[in-house]
Design a protein around this motif. Structure first.
Motif, PDB file in Angstrom:
ATOM      1  N   MET A   1       1.002  -0.928   0.380  1.00 41.00           N
ATOM      2  CA  MET A   1      -0.443  -0.380  -0.069  1.00 41.00           C
ATOM      3  C   MET A   1       0.491   0.976  -0.044  1.00 41.00           C
ATOM      4  O   MET A   1       1.706   1.174   0.845  1.00 41.00           O
ATOM      5  CB  MET A   1      -0.598   0.055   1.302  1.00 41.00           C
ATOM      6  CG  MET A   1      -1.741   1.634   1.504  1.00 41.00           C
ATOM      7  SD  MET A   1      -3.221   1.356   2.976  1.00 41.00           S
ATOM      8  CE  MET A   1      -2.513   0.475   4.258  1.00 41.00           C
ATOM      9  N   LYS A   2       1.246   2.276  -0.687  1.00 37.77           N
ATOM     10  CA  LYS A   2       1.427   3.329  -1.129  1.00 37.77           C
ATOM     11  C   LYS A   2       1.038   4.208   0.432  1.00 37.77           C
ATOM     12  O   LYS A   2      -0.282   4.188   0.517  1.00 37.77           O
ATOM     13  CB  LYS A   2       1.400   4.064  -1.917  1.00 37.77           C
ATOM     14  CG  LYS A   2       2.021   3.643  -2.880  1.00 37.77           C
ATOM     15  CD  LYS A   2       2.303   4.385  -4.959  1.00 37.77           C
ATOM     16  CE  LYS A   2       3.140   3.908  -5.524  1.00 37.77           C
ATOM     17  NZ  LYS A   2       4.124   4.982  -6.081  1.00 37.77           N
ATOM     18  N   ALA A 121     -11.113   2.818   7.768  1.00 41.07           N
ATOM     19  CA  ALA A 121     -10.559   3.200   9.096  1.00 41.07           C
ATOM     20  C   ALA A 121      -9.251   4.033   8.699  1.00 41.07           C
ATOM     21  O   ALA A 121      -8.729   5.281   9.541  1.00 41.07           O
ATOM     22  CB  ALA A 121     -10.653   2.814  10.534  1.00 41.07           C
ATOM     23  N   ASP A 122      -8.405   2.969   8.036  1.00 46.86           N
ATOM     24  CA  ASP A 122      -7.160   3.390   8.015  1.00 46.86           C
ATOM     25  C   ASP A 122      -6.222   3.697   6.298  1.00 46.86           C
ATOM     26  O   ASP A 122      -5.282   3.684   6.315  1.00 46.86           O
ATOM     27  CB  ASP A 122      -5.672   1.616   8.844  1.00 46.86           C
ATOM     28  CG  ASP A 122      -7.161   0.419   7.721  1.00 46.86           C
ATOM     29  OD1 ASP A 122      -7.440   0.523   7.184  1.00 46.86           O
ATOM     30  OD2 ASP A 122      -5.929  -0.215   8.621  1.00 46.86           O
ATOM     31  N   SER A 123      -7.056   3.212   5.479  1.00 46.88           N
ATOM     32  CA  SER A 123      -7.619   3.734   4.299  1.00 46.88           C
ATOM     33  C   SER A 123      -7.903   4.185   2.991  1.00 46.88           C
ATOM     34  O   SER A 123      -9.486   4.293   4.067  1.00 46.88           O
ATOM     35  CB  SER A 123      -6.488   2.659   3.783  1.00 46.88           C
ATOM     36  OG  SER A 123      -7.644   1.335   3.093  1.00 46.88           O
ATOM     37  N   PHE A 131      -4.138   3.395  -0.802  1.00 42.45           N
ATOM     38  CA  PHE A 131      -3.460   4.128  -0.332  1.00 42.45           C
ATOM     39  C   PHE A 131      -3.829   5.008   1.461  1.00 42.45           C
ATOM     40  O   PHE A 131      -4.971   4.935   1.647  1.00 42.45           O
ATOM     41  CB  PHE A 131      -3.533   5.759  -0.549  1.00 42.45           C
ATOM     42  CG  PHE A 131      -3.136   4.785  -2.408  1.00 42.45           C
ATOM     43  CD1 PHE A 131      -2.038   5.163  -3.007  1.00 42.45           C
ATOM     44  CD2 PHE A 131      -4.355   4.803  -3.451  1.00 42.45           C
ATOM     45  CE1 PHE A 131      -1.886   5.529  -4.155  1.00 42.45           C
ATOM     46  CE2 PHE A 131      -4.122   4.842  -4.757  1.00 42.45           C
ATOM     47  CZ  PHE A 131      -2.942   4.524  -5.038  1.00 42.45           C
ATOM     48  N   ARG A 132      -2.920   4.624   2.278  1.00 46.40           N
ATOM     49  CA  ARG A 132      -3.037   5.268   3.344  1.00 46.40           C
ATOM     50  C   ARG A 132      -3.503   6.426   3.306  1.00 46.40           C
ATOM     51  O   ARG A 132      -4.426   6.842   4.605  1.00 46.40           O
ATOM     52  CB  ARG A 132      -1.881   5.538   4.651  1.00 46.40           C
ATOM     53  CG  ARG A 132      -1.051   4.172   4.719  1.00 46.40           C
ATOM     54  CD  ARG A 132       0.069   3.787   5.108  1.00 46.40           C
ATOM     55  NE  ARG A 132       0.283   2.730   5.975  1.00 46.40           N
ATOM     56  CZ  ARG A 132       1.135   2.450   5.530  1.00 46.40           C
ATOM     57  NH1 ARG A 132       1.748   2.545   4.101  1.00 46.40           N
ATOM     58  NH2 ARG A 132       1.408   1.269   6.109  1.00 46.40           N
TER      59      ARG A 132
END
Length: 197
Positions: A1-2, A121-123, A131-132
């Motif tokens: 994940m970028k 929640a996280d991406s 992506f983050r």
């Protein structure tokens, strides 16, 4: 994940990508248009913008400005910049300088737009890629902002940006940018900035 996707490859998006890359983030820029984009904005850079660009080692060529001149009909007032100089720069020159710096920093620039943006929640899932973080730098009428339901109220007045060049005779010399002042012209129907040629 970028780490970061920047949607929009104009000056704001490219500057964001440069700051992120220099902070060690894995960043990609998507823009629906390829190459240099010419439009009526980004031509009068204030001192804060020059300082920010210099922190990115981006120095677009242009004409230094020490202040601004506000013109309304036959009246005008001048104001010097308090902290440094500004610069009159062609939008295409600014865009090229930022794009070249982003490419030199190893930032991938892809010609594509975002059709689907789904945060969790996280991406953030964008067109099937995770992506983050995502930055919506895709303009005044941002499709990404609209997809996320973040549109504000519609403006009471529509705004249009026009770009052109003209010769100015002696009667209109107050409207001509000098090495010192960037003219900002105001009237009931139009606001305009004139950048040195």
């Amino acid at each position: 994940m970028k780490d970061l996707l920047v949607v929009g490859g104009g000056p704001a998006g490219l500057a964001t990508a440069l700051y992120a890359a220099r902070a060690g983030l894995d960043v990609t820029v998507w823009d629906k248009r390829a190459g240099t984009i010419d439009k009526a904005c980004g031509e009068g850079l204030m001192p804060g913008a020059i300082t920010a660009l210099e922190s990115l080692a981006v120095k677009p060529e242009g004409h230094d400005l020490v202040g601004i001149r506000y013109v309304a009909g036959r009246r005008s007032v001048e104001a010097p910049f308090r902290n440094g100089v500004g610069r009159g720069v062609r939008r295409t020159t600014l865009h090229d300088a930022l794009r070249d710096a982003a490419l030199d920093a190893g930032v991938p620039l892809e010609q594509r737009s975002a059709a689907s943006v789904v945060p969790s929640a996280d991406s953030v899932l964008v067109d099937g890629s995770r992506f983050r973080h995502v930055v919506a730098a895709d303009g005044l009428h941002s499709p990404v902002r609209r997809m996320l339901g973040l549109d504000g109220r519609a403006a009471a007045y529509r705004r249009f940006g026009l770009l052109g060049a003209t010769r100015v005779g002696p009667a209109r010399r107050a409207l001509v940018p000098t090495a010192e002042r960037l003219p900002a012209v105001f009237s009931a129907a139009v606001n305009a900035l004139a950048r040195p040629a």
